[in-house]
Motif scaffolding. Sequence first.
Motif, PDB file in Angstrom:
ATOM      1  N   VAL A 120       0.832  -1.202   0.000  1.00 29.17           N
ATOM      2  CA  VAL A 120       0.000   0.000   0.000  1.00 29.17           C
ATOM      3  C   VAL A 120       0.867   1.253   0.000  1.00 29.17           C
ATOM      4  CG1 VAL A 120      -1.651   1.349   1.352  1.00 29.17           C
ATOM      5  CG2 VAL A 120      -1.977  -1.118   1.080  1.00 29.17           C
ATOM      6  N   LEU A 121       1.924   1.254   0.800  1.00 28.70           N
ATOM      7  CA  LEU A 121       2.804   2.424   0.861  1.00 28.70           C
ATOM      8  C   LEU A 121       3.545   2.644  -0.455  1.00 28.70           C
ATOM      9  CD1 LEU A 121       4.297   2.398   4.458  1.00 28.70           C
ATOM     10  CD2 LEU A 121       2.129   3.277   3.616  1.00 28.70           C
ATOM     11  N   ARG A 122       3.936   1.569  -1.103  1.00 31.61           N
ATOM     12  CA  ARG A 122       4.587   1.717  -2.414  1.00 31.61           C
ATOM     13  C   ARG A 122       3.604   2.294  -3.431  1.00 31.61           C
ATOM     14  NH1 ARG A 122       7.061  -3.345  -1.151  1.00 31.61           N
ATOM     15  NH2 ARG A 122       5.555  -4.455  -2.454  1.00 31.61           N
ATOM     16  N   ARG A 123       2.342   1.898  -3.302  1.00 33.80           N
ATOM     17  CA  ARG A 123       1.321   2.434  -4.204  1.00 33.80           C
ATOM     18  C   ARG A 123       1.129   3.930  -3.975  1.00 33.80           C
ATOM     19  NH1 ARG A 123      -2.915   0.220  -7.108  1.00 33.80           N
ATOM     20  NH2 ARG A 123      -4.716   1.583  -7.425  1.00 33.80           N
ATOM     21  N   ILE A 124       1.161   4.347  -2.699  1.00 42.10           N
ATOM     22  CA  ILE A 124       1.043   5.772  -2.381  1.00 42.10           C
ATOM     23  C   ILE A 124       2.208   6.537  -2.996  1.00 42.10           C
ATOM     24  CG2 ILE A 124       1.141   7.468  -0.512  1.00 42.10           C
ATOM     25  CD1 ILE A 124      -0.363   5.473   1.218  1.00 42.10           C
ATOM     26  N   LEU A 155      -4.304  -1.193   8.565  1.00 39.66           N
ATOM     27  CA  LEU A 155      -2.982  -0.594   8.453  1.00 39.66           C
ATOM     28  C   LEU A 155      -2.995   0.798   9.058  1.00 39.66           C
ATOM     29  CD1 LEU A 155      -2.479  -1.416   4.661  1.00 39.66           C
ATOM     30  CD2 LEU A 155      -1.842  -2.872   6.598  1.00 39.66           C
ATOM     31  N   GLU A 156      -1.976   1.104   9.838  1.00 40.77           N
ATOM     32  CA  GLU A 156      -1.795   2.452  10.360  1.00 40.77           C
ATOM     33  C   GLU A 156      -0.477   2.981   9.804  1.00 40.77           C
ATOM     34  OE1 GLU A 156      -0.731   4.760  14.520  1.00 40.77           O
ATOM     35  OE2 GLU A 156      -1.893   2.894  14.636  1.00 40.77           O
ATOM     36  N   PHE A 157      -0.508   4.155   9.195  1.00 39.43           N
ATOM     37  CA  PHE A 157       0.711   4.699   8.610  1.00 39.43           C
ATOM     38  C   PHE A 157       0.689   6.216   8.659  1.00 39.43           C
ATOM     39  CE2 PHE A 157      -2.353   3.737   5.295  1.00 39.43           C
ATOM     40  CZ  PHE A 157      -2.370   4.860   4.493  1.00 39.43           C
ATOM     41  N   ARG A 167      -1.826  11.296   9.562  1.00 35.74           N
ATOM     42  CA  ARG A 167      -1.884   9.927  10.080  1.00 35.74           C
ATOM     43  C   ARG A 167      -3.100   9.247   9.451  1.00 35.74           C
ATOM     44  NH1 ARG A 167       0.249   7.307  14.886  1.00 35.74           N
ATOM     45  NH2 ARG A 167       1.491   9.211  15.116  1.00 35.74           N
ATOM     46  N   ASN A 168      -2.901   8.027   8.966  1.00 37.39           N
ATOM     47  CA  ASN A 168      -3.956   7.284   8.297  1.00 37.39           C
ATOM     48  C   ASN A 168      -4.198   5.938   8.961  1.00 37.39           C
ATOM     49  OD1 ASN A 168      -2.779   9.193   6.238  1.00 37.39           O
ATOM     50  ND2 ASN A 168      -4.436   8.362   4.995  1.00 37.39           N
ATOM     51  N   VAL A 169      -5.449   5.528   8.995  1.00 41.97           N
ATOM     52  CA  VAL A 169      -5.818   4.159   9.345  1.00 41.97           C
ATOM     53  C   VAL A 169      -6.656   3.637   8.191  1.00 41.97           C
ATOM     54  CG1 VAL A 169      -7.087   2.662  10.909  1.00 41.97           C
ATOM     55  CG2 VAL A 169      -5.747   4.552  11.826  1.00 41.97           C
ATOM     56  N   ALA A 170      -6.226   2.535   7.590  1.00 44.05           N
ATOM     57  CA  ALA A 170      -6.917   1.980   6.437  1.00 44.05           C
ATOM     58  C   ALA A 170      -7.281   0.527   6.688  1.00 44.05           C
ATOM     59  CB  ALA A 170      -6.052   2.097   5.182  1.00 44.05           C
ATOM     60  N   VAL A 171      -8.368   0.094   6.067  1.00 41.05           N
ATOM     61  CA  VAL A 171      -8.787  -1.309   6.111  1.00 41.05           C
ATOM     62  C   VAL A 171      -9.014  -1.766   4.678  1.00 41.05           C
ATOM     63  CG1 VAL A 171     -10.483  -2.976   6.921  1.00 41.05           C
ATOM     64  CG2 VAL A 171      -9.871  -1.028   8.356  1.00 41.05           C
ATOM     65  N   CYS A 172      -8.396  -2.876   4.313  1.00 38.98           N
ATOM     66  CA  CYS A 172      -8.531  -3.420   2.961  1.00 38.98           C
ATOM     67  C   CYS A 172      -9.077  -4.844   3.030  1.00 38.98           C
ATOM     68  CB  CYS A 172      -7.183  -3.449   2.244  1.00 38.98           C
ATOM     69  SG  CYS A 172      -6.291  -1.886   2.220  1.00 38.98           S
ATOM     70  N   LEU A 179     -12.459  -4.881  -4.591  1.00 41.82           N
ATOM     71  CA  LEU A 179     -11.501  -4.529  -3.553  1.00 41.82           C
ATOM     72  C   LEU A 179     -12.070  -3.344  -2.779  1.00 41.82           C
ATOM     73  CD1 LEU A 179      -8.693  -4.671  -2.189  1.00 41.82           C
ATOM     74  CD2 LEU A 179      -7.873  -3.115  -3.972  1.00 41.82           C
ATOM     75  N   TYR A 180     -12.252  -3.531  -1.481  1.00 40.19           N
ATOM     76  CA  TYR A 180     -12.809  -2.496  -0.617  1.00 40.19           C
ATOM     77  C   TYR A 180     -11.687  -1.869   0.206  1.00 40.19           C
ATOM     78  CZ  TYR A 180     -17.257  -4.900  -1.547  1.00 40.19           C
ATOM     79  OH  TYR A 180     -18.345  -5.488  -2.145  1.00 40.19           O
ATOM     80  N   THR A 181     -11.654  -0.549   0.234  1.00 39.76           N
ATOM     81  CA  THR A 181     -10.645   0.161   1.025  1.00 39.76           C
ATOM     82  C   THR A 181     -11.308   1.287   1.807  1.00 39.76           C
ATOM     83  OG1 THR A 181      -8.979  -0.269  -0.681  1.00 39.76           O
ATOM     84  CG2 THR A 181      -8.447   1.365   1.000  1.00 39.76           C
ATOM     85  N   LEU A 182     -11.299   1.164   3.126  1.00 39.70           N
ATOM     86  CA  LEU A 182     -11.689   2.269   4.000  1.00 39.70           C
ATOM     87  C   LEU A 182     -10.431   3.003   4.410  1.00 39.70           C
ATOM     88  CD1 LEU A 182     -14.171   2.510   6.907  1.00 39.70           C
ATOM     89  CD2 LEU A 182     -11.749   2.877   7.403  1.00 39.70           C
TER      90      LEU A 182
END
Length: 211
Positions: A120-124, A155-157, A167-172, A179-182
């Motif tokens: 996910v971070l590489r995608r960002i 994920l917390e990043f 600061r982000n909190v994501a759920v995949c 593909l669902y991403t909160l």
Amino acid sequence: GLSPQLGRSLRLDVLYPVAGFNRCLDSGNGFEFIYPASWVGDQTLLYRGVKKAELQRSLDPPPLTNGRSPSRPRNISEPVAAFGPPGSSGELNVSVIVSPVPQDFSIEAFGGPKDVGEVVLRRIAKTKRGADINATLLDAALREDPVNNVKYYRLEFRVESPSFRRRNVAVCCAKDGKLYTLNAQAPESAWKAVRNEFLAMADSFSLVTDV
């Protein structure tokens, strides 16, 4: 209020707040989560949905393009739901994106929660190419629903640039070709104040089939 767990199990929080949270129940896309009762829906998404429905019902031909070929549709997934404090600038919000993927797509193929986080971070970093963006994975966890055979990666990043720190909190999760991403984001300065709310939103996110 006297029995928040029972109220939430009955989804009464769709109608009124339970323990300070409302519920977003999207039966069309098949997901739900809770969000702070003081937050409001993103009006841009509301107007976009109304316009889309009007275009689908309209019998008029599409607009002319002055002899030029129509532009190609953008391959960009936009949120289907978004909430944030009223009158805010958008830095503090939660949103959900639903993207089509192959039927056999599996998040587990990327590895464990930390491996998924690094992807996910590489995608960002890729989407922000050309900008001085630094993303750091702080935590990663897996929540499993064996009944519906769904795995939720939380994920917390932290994302930093010369102009902001967030600061982000994501759920995949993925199921049936979607593909669902909160994603919940906040300025780093506000993180301590919203941390518990963010974790509550993330842990409540789930796919639904009984609505």
